[in-house]
Design a protein around this motif. Structure first.
Motif, PDB file in Angstrom:
ATOM      1  N   VAL A  40      16.685  54.542 -22.935  1.00  0.00           N
ATOM      2  CA  VAL A  40      18.043  54.945 -22.588  1.00  0.00           C
ATOM      3  C   VAL A  40      18.191  56.461 -22.690  1.00  0.00           C
ATOM      4  CG1 VAL A  40      20.442  54.877 -23.378  1.00  0.00           C
ATOM      5  CG2 VAL A  40      19.142  52.762 -23.168  1.00  0.00           C
ATOM      6  N   TYR A  41      17.702  57.038 -23.772  1.00  0.00           N
ATOM      7  CA  TYR A  41      17.845  58.477 -23.966  1.00  0.00           C
ATOM      8  C   TYR A  41      17.130  59.258 -22.876  1.00  0.00           C
ATOM      9  CZ  TYR A  41      17.344  63.127 -25.940  1.00  0.00           C
ATOM     10  OH  TYR A  41      17.347  64.487 -26.111  1.00  0.00           O
ATOM     11  N   ARG A  42      15.906  58.859 -22.524  1.00  0.00           N
ATOM     12  CA  ARG A  42      15.160  59.574 -21.484  1.00  0.00           C
ATOM     13  C   ARG A  42      15.865  59.464 -20.133  1.00  0.00           C
ATOM     14  NH1 ARG A  42      12.526  63.124 -24.374  1.00  0.00           N
ATOM     15  NH2 ARG A  42      11.199  62.148 -25.955  1.00  0.00           N
ATOM     16  N   THR A  43      16.452  58.309 -19.856  1.00  0.00           N
ATOM     17  CA  THR A  43      17.164  58.128 -18.592  1.00  0.00           C
ATOM     18  C   THR A  43      18.411  59.002 -18.531  1.00  0.00           C
ATOM     19  OG1 THR A  43      16.387  55.837 -18.497  1.00  0.00           O
ATOM     20  CG2 THR A  43      18.199  56.432 -17.049  1.00  0.00           C
ATOM     21  N   VAL A  44      19.198  58.980 -19.613  1.00  0.00           N
ATOM     22  CA  VAL A  44      20.412  59.804 -19.667  1.00  0.00           C
ATOM     23  C   VAL A  44      20.050  61.282 -19.644  1.00  0.00           C
ATOM     24  CG1 VAL A  44      22.390  60.431 -21.108  1.00  0.00           C
ATOM     25  CG2 VAL A  44      21.764  58.034 -20.835  1.00  0.00           C
ATOM     26  N   GLN A  45      18.979  61.645 -20.327  1.00  0.00           N
ATOM     27  CA  GLN A  45      18.541  63.035 -20.356  1.00  0.00           C
ATOM     28  C   GLN A  45      18.164  63.518 -18.956  1.00  0.00           C
ATOM     29  OE1 GLN A  45      14.682  63.922 -22.188  1.00  0.00           O
ATOM     30  NE2 GLN A  45      15.655  65.554 -23.376  1.00  0.00           N
ATOM     31  N   SER A  89      25.221  50.959 -25.591  1.00  0.00           N
ATOM     32  CA  SER A  89      26.257  51.497 -24.704  1.00  0.00           C
ATOM     33  C   SER A  89      27.616  51.544 -25.388  1.00  0.00           C
ATOM     34  CB  SER A  89      26.360  50.654 -23.432  1.00  0.00           C
ATOM     35  OG  SER A  89      26.877  49.360 -23.722  1.00  0.00           O
ATOM     36  N   GLY A  90      27.845  50.667 -26.365  1.00  0.00           N
ATOM     37  CA  GLY A  90      29.126  50.653 -27.057  1.00  0.00           C
ATOM     38  C   GLY A  90      29.380  51.885 -27.900  1.00  0.00           C
ATOM     39  N   ILE A  91      28.324  52.607 -28.257  1.00  0.00           N
ATOM     40  CA  ILE A  91      28.476  53.803 -29.088  1.00  0.00           C
ATOM     41  C   ILE A  91      29.239  54.897 -28.351  1.00  0.00           C
ATOM     42  CG2 ILE A  91      27.194  55.609 -30.298  1.00  0.00           C
ATOM     43  CD1 ILE A  91      24.944  53.602 -30.699  1.00  0.00           C
ATOM     44  N   GLY A 103      21.889  66.703 -44.502  1.00  0.00           N
ATOM     45  CA  GLY A 103      23.291  67.012 -44.750  1.00  0.00           C
ATOM     46  C   GLY A 103      23.949  67.788 -43.631  1.00  0.00           C
ATOM     47  N   GLU A 104      23.186  68.159 -42.589  1.00  0.00           N
ATOM     48  CA  GLU A 104      23.755  68.888 -41.471  1.00  0.00           C
ATOM     49  C   GLU A 104      24.553  67.939 -40.579  1.00  0.00           C
ATOM     50  OE1 GLU A 104      20.554  70.768 -39.472  1.00  0.00           O
ATOM     51  OE2 GLU A 104      20.150  72.217 -41.070  1.00  0.00           O
ATOM     52  N   SER A 105      25.547  68.502 -39.896  1.00  0.00           N
ATOM     53  CA  SER A 105      26.391  67.694 -39.017  1.00  0.00           C
ATOM     54  C   SER A 105      26.568  68.398 -37.684  1.00  0.00           C
ATOM     55  CB  SER A 105      27.759  67.440 -39.659  1.00  0.00           C
ATOM     56  OG  SER A 105      28.431  68.659 -39.902  1.00  0.00           O
ATOM     57  N   ALA A 106      26.910  67.604 -36.678  1.00  0.00           N
ATOM     58  CA  ALA A 106      27.134  68.134 -35.333  1.00  0.00           C
ATOM     59  C   ALA A 106      28.440  67.572 -34.808  1.00  0.00           C
ATOM     60  CB  ALA A 106      25.980  67.756 -34.409  1.00  0.00           C
ATOM     61  N   LEU A 107      29.177  68.408 -34.074  1.00  0.00           N
ATOM     62  CA  LEU A 107      30.430  68.010 -33.453  1.00  0.00           C
ATOM     63  C   LEU A 107      30.150  67.719 -31.984  1.00  0.00           C
ATOM     64  CD1 LEU A 107      33.520  67.699 -33.870  1.00  0.00           C
ATOM     65  CD2 LEU A 107      33.751  70.080 -33.134  1.00  0.00           C
ATOM     66  N   VAL A 108      30.350  66.470 -31.559  1.00  0.00           N
ATOM     67  CA  VAL A 108      29.991  66.061 -30.201  1.00  0.00           C
ATOM     68  C   VAL A 108      31.157  65.313 -29.567  1.00  0.00           C
ATOM     69  CG1 VAL A 108      27.530  65.887 -30.726  1.00  0.00           C
ATOM     70  CG2 VAL A 108      28.989  63.888 -31.032  1.00  0.00           C
ATOM     71  N   CYS A 109      31.168  65.314 -28.234  1.00  0.00           N
ATOM     72  CA  CYS A 109      32.206  64.546 -27.526  1.00  0.00           C
ATOM     73  C   CYS A 109      31.704  63.986 -26.205  1.00  0.00           C
ATOM     74  CB  CYS A 109      33.445  65.405 -27.295  1.00  0.00           C
ATOM     75  SG  CYS A 109      33.219  66.742 -26.096  1.00  0.00           S
ATOM     76  N   THR A 110      30.416  64.090 -25.913  1.00  0.00           N
ATOM     77  CA  THR A 110      29.863  63.545 -24.677  1.00  0.00           C
ATOM     78  C   THR A 110      28.772  62.541 -24.996  1.00  0.00           C
ATOM     79  OG1 THR A 110      28.202  65.306 -24.462  1.00  0.00           O
ATOM     80  CG2 THR A 110      30.349  65.676 -23.423  1.00  0.00           C
ATOM     81  N   CYS A 111      28.522  61.671 -24.030  1.00  0.00           N
ATOM     82  CA  CYS A 111      27.511  60.630 -24.201  1.00  0.00           C
ATOM     83  C   CYS A 111      26.145  61.224 -24.504  1.00  0.00           C
ATOM     84  CB  CYS A 111      27.466  59.775 -22.929  1.00  0.00           C
ATOM     85  SG  CYS A 111      26.032  58.704 -22.785  1.00  0.00           S
ATOM     86  N   PHE A 112      25.765  62.238 -23.758  1.00  0.00           N
ATOM     87  CA  PHE A 112      24.432  62.817 -23.934  1.00  0.00           C
ATOM     88  C   PHE A 112      24.268  63.430 -25.319  1.00  0.00           C
ATOM     89  CE2 PHE A 112      21.769  66.686 -23.565  1.00  0.00           C
ATOM     90  CZ  PHE A 112      20.541  66.057 -23.440  1.00  0.00           C
ATOM     91  N   ARG A 113      25.280  64.161 -25.799  1.00  0.00           N
ATOM     92  CA  ARG A 113      25.172  64.798 -27.115  1.00  0.00           C
ATOM     93  C   ARG A 113      25.167  63.765 -28.226  1.00  0.00           C
ATOM     94  NH1 ARG A 113      22.814  69.417 -26.016  1.00  0.00           N
ATOM     95  NH2 ARG A 113      23.960  70.581 -24.429  1.00  0.00           N
ATOM     96  N   ILE A 114      25.874  62.666 -28.038  1.00  0.00           N
ATOM     97  CA  ILE A 114      25.844  61.596 -29.046  1.00  0.00           C
ATOM     98  C   ILE A 114      24.427  61.030 -29.163  1.00  0.00           C
ATOM     99  CG2 ILE A 114      26.655  59.273 -29.596  1.00  0.00           C
ATOM    100  CD1 ILE A 114      29.328  60.012 -28.351  1.00  0.00           C
ATOM    101  N   LEU A 115      23.819  60.709 -28.027  1.00  0.00           N
ATOM    102  CA  LEU A 115      22.460  60.160 -28.050  1.00  0.00           C
ATOM    103  C   LEU A 115      21.468  61.183 -28.581  1.00  0.00           C
ATOM    104  CD1 LEU A 115      22.322  58.284 -24.617  1.00  0.00           C
ATOM    105  CD2 LEU A 115      22.621  57.291 -26.879  1.00  0.00           C
ATOM    106  N   GLU A 116      21.681  62.445 -28.261  1.00  0.00           N
ATOM    107  CA  GLU A 116      20.765  63.504 -28.682  1.00  0.00           C
ATOM    108  C   GLU A 116      20.716  63.640 -30.191  1.00  0.00           C
ATOM    109  OE1 GLU A 116      19.970  67.870 -26.838  1.00  0.00           O
ATOM    110  OE2 GLU A 116      21.906  67.622 -27.831  1.00  0.00           O
ATOM    111  N   ASN A 117      21.833  63.348 -30.850  1.00  0.00           N
ATOM    112  CA  ASN A 117      21.910  63.524 -32.303  1.00  0.00           C
ATOM    113  C   ASN A 117      21.684  62.224 -33.073  1.00  0.00           C
ATOM    114  OD1 ASN A 117      22.991  66.446 -33.059  1.00  0.00           O
ATOM    115  ND2 ASN A 117      23.964  65.843 -31.147  1.00  0.00           N
ATOM    116  N   LEU A 118      21.355  61.152 -32.386  1.00  0.00           N
ATOM    117  CA  LEU A 118      21.053  59.887 -33.052  1.00  0.00           C
ATOM    118  C   LEU A 118      19.543  59.715 -33.193  1.00  0.00           C
ATOM    119  CD1 LEU A 118      23.577  57.413 -31.365  1.00  0.00           C
ATOM    120  CD2 LEU A 118      23.776  58.549 -33.578  1.00  0.00           C
TER     121      LEU A 118
END
Length: 632
Positions: A69-74, A22-24, A44-59
């Motif tokens: 956690v990801y399935r619940t947030v999704q 949750s601290g992420i 080497g690809e990167s993503a620009l994110v600013c929401t909780c869901f997009r952060i988890l999606e790219n981890l």
């Protein structure tokens, strides 16, 4: 991913991982979200994110807790498109509550019982202090609450003297309470089903409800995304202009709204237009010009339009041999025969336009273009349904299923904008519509930074769902921390009552810790504004809580002070008077907040009560031998 996190093996490992995860996403809380770059070390690809869901999606979430956690947030994001940051933060905060309780030797059953009671207290606050959207609008229809010190008016000014003199009868009638689901149910499953909430607005017999001021409500639901909410309001107004609806119950149909992203253009060029905007390649541009200003015959394909496509769930039978007198054809020959059969069928039906929800193979596009048939792909299923209703077309899964009763009529394709001057691969944008009686609306999002378009689209849909839910539920909650402040106050009061202490002697401790979790949430949102340190924010919340017992308007005054401090960059350091009740400048959604809290507690309870070996991967024999295993 959590391998670098220091985990105490003598404590519950799953709860520690939930807290660390949750601290992420702390930086994604509140209206002042911070952008982050997430880079893949392998590609080497990167993503620009600013929401909780997009952060988890790219981890890369490899542990079981991370996947849970990801399935619940999704699941939450799919339904509400907002509130995921609150969900995950409180899951982490309340997991620390459970850890602290375990450290104090409190049994798991008592922890779950007390936290469930605390959640019911918060739901009761939402029911009691929800604001009817039929009241929350113009100055002529002012809603006041002496208990809250709230005043909802068109003009955001402080009118405390008027609020404090309102009779209690009018106060109770003005601020309607809604019946939302408040029963707590623990689901020991990886996939949480949506709780069905029934929000009923009870109007008094002598009251005359007025249509809600959508502009007023949308401004207070923007949560810092002013530009996105302006687009949402414009889309809502475009829908209402295109089709007549009952003025006493306005709605915003998000199923008839779609987005189209155009990189390379300034963000100021974002706009809203009736119809369905689709991007075409240079090869299809000339055909689109040829078909413009004509009423077209259309067919709708629900899926891909290709030779090898099979619908979801299809299983090709095994062990079957086809016997034929003819020589077996090659795969390319079979595809060629299939395309010729499909194109011939389309020509016989007089089709000019094909709309598919999935992909259309390049060979099919080229073959159809040569026969003056325009094939468009990646059309939303909801758009297909709207076009089907307007044109009379019947969607099919496979092109070979088409017949004359599946063909719709009256669809127009107009060239909306020529993009060839921007050196874009899609060289033209067309507008597919069926006339003035359609609620189809497209929001065109633009940005010079292509990687930012996803974030802009997320902001738009978050605002769109906030307005949609507010109009659907006919109720909102006071925002900017007011609802959380009231929950903290009521949790602390409930913790001080001794009537239920015999049933659960630990309830006071647990309820106080839950209140601390909400205080941590408020202070973190304040820190994210960049105007407060953690100490200043926590002190401000604590001071306002102390004033709550002395001033009934303190919770709503916290909202006013919080918003002013954001603008002026100063800390909160002055007392609140009961006569200074401000108007509510920020609203929250009732169901979004309740479901975020519910799913957060579900996560904590599930991790807390599930077998340690399944959730955390602990080797039972090794841990038991070392004496580090805690059996729940």
């Amino acid at each position: 991913m959590l391998g670098s996190t220091i985990i105490n093996r003598r404590q519950h490992v799953g709860l520690q991982k939930l807290s660390a995860l949750s601290g992420i996403t702390h930086s994604s809380l509140g209206p002042y979200k911070k952008y982050k770059f997430i880079q893949d070390d392998r590609s080497g690809e990167s993503a620009l994110v600013c929401t909780c869901f997009r952060i988890l999606e790219n981890l890369e979430l490899t542990c079981a807790v991370g996947q849970l956690v990801y399935r619940t947030v999704q699941a939450h994001q799919k339904v509400y498109h907002t509130g995921s940051g609150c969900l995950l933060f409180l899951a982490g905060a309340w997991s620390r509550v459970a850890l602290e309780c375990l450290q104090r030797g409190i049994p798991v059953a008592h922890i779950v019982s007390a936290m469930s009671e605390g959640l019911d207290v918060c739901f009761d606050v939402c029911r009691r202090f929800s604001i009817s959207t039929e009241r929350a609008q113009s100055q002529s229809s002012t809603a006041t609450s002496q208990d809250l010190g709230l005043q909802v008016s068109k003009k955001p000014t402080v009118e405390g003297s008027q609020a404090s003199t309102e009779p209690k009868e009018k106060t109770r009638d003005a601020l309607k309470t809604l019946n939302a689901c408040g029963q707590k149910k623990i689901r020991l499953s990886r996939h949480f089903s949506e709780a069905k909430c029934e929000n009923i607005s009870k109007e008094s017999e002598d009251s005359q409800p007025k249509p809600p001021d959508i502009k007023y409500i949308s401004e207070r639901l923007s949560h810092g995304c002013v530009d996105a909410m302006n687009l949402v309001f414009e889309a809502s107004r475009t829908q209402s202009n295109n089709i007549q609806q009952e003025t006493s119950c306005p709605t915003f149909d998000i199923t008839k709204v779609m987005t189209c992203m155009l990189p390379g253009l300034p963000e100021e060029q974002a706009c809203v237009t009736p119809g369905c905007i689709l991007l075409l390649s240079a090869e299809q541009a000339s055909l689109a010009h040829r078909l413009k200003d004509r009423l077209l015959q259309v067919v709708l394909i629900n899926g891909d339009l290709s030779f090898n496509y099979s619908h979801l769930g299809f299983k090709r039978p095994t062990g079957i041999q086809r016997v034929s007198e003819e020589a077996s054809l090659s795969s390319s020959s079979k595809e060629e025969d299939w395309m010729e059969k499909v194109v011939t069928l389309l020509l016989n039906l007089g089709v000019n336009l094909i709309l598919a929800s999935g992909l259309v193979s390049e060979k099919v596009i080229q073959r159809c273009s040569r026969r003056h048939i325009l094939a468009l792909e990646k059309v939303n299923v909801s758009v297909l349904k709207a076009l089907a209703d307007a044109s009379g077309a019947v969607p099919v899964t496979y092109a070979t299923q088409l017949s004359k009763h599946c063909v719709g009529a009256g669809v127009k394709v107009e060239v909306w904008r020529d993009l060839s001057s921007y050196e874009r691969k899609p060289s033209i944008a067309v507008n597919v519509s069926t006339g003035v009686n359609s609620k189809l609306v497209t929001v065109v999002l633009t940005s010079c930074i292509e990687g930012k378009l996803q974030a802009l689209e997320d902001q738009f849909w978050a605002c769109a769902y906030r307005l949609h839910l507010a109009l659907k539920e006919k109720a909102v909650l006071p925002g900017a921390g007011v609802t959380e402040m009231l929950c903290i106050q009521h949790l602390q009061k409930r913790a001080e009552t001794d009537s239920l202490a015999l049933a659960n002697p630990y309830r006071s401790v647990v309820l106080h810790l839950m209140a601390d979790g909400l205080m941590d949430y408020l202070s973190t949102v304040m820190v994210n504004t960049g105007k407060f340190s953690k100490v200043q924010a926590w002190t401000a919340v604590s001071r306002q809580l102390q004033d709550c017992n002395q001033s009934p308007g303190a919770p709503s005054m916290f909202s006013e002070v919080f918003l002013e401090a954001e603008q002026e960059g100063r800390a909160v350091s002055f007392p609140v008077k009961s006569t200074d009740a401000p108007s509510t400048k920020v609203f929250d959604n009732l169901s979004v907040k309740q479901e975020a809290w519910r799913k957060a507690s579900d996560l904590v309870f599930l991790v807390l009560q599930t077998d340690a070996e399944v959730v955390t991967g602990i080797d039972l024999k090794t841990e038991a031998a070392q004496g580090n295993l805690m059996l729940l």
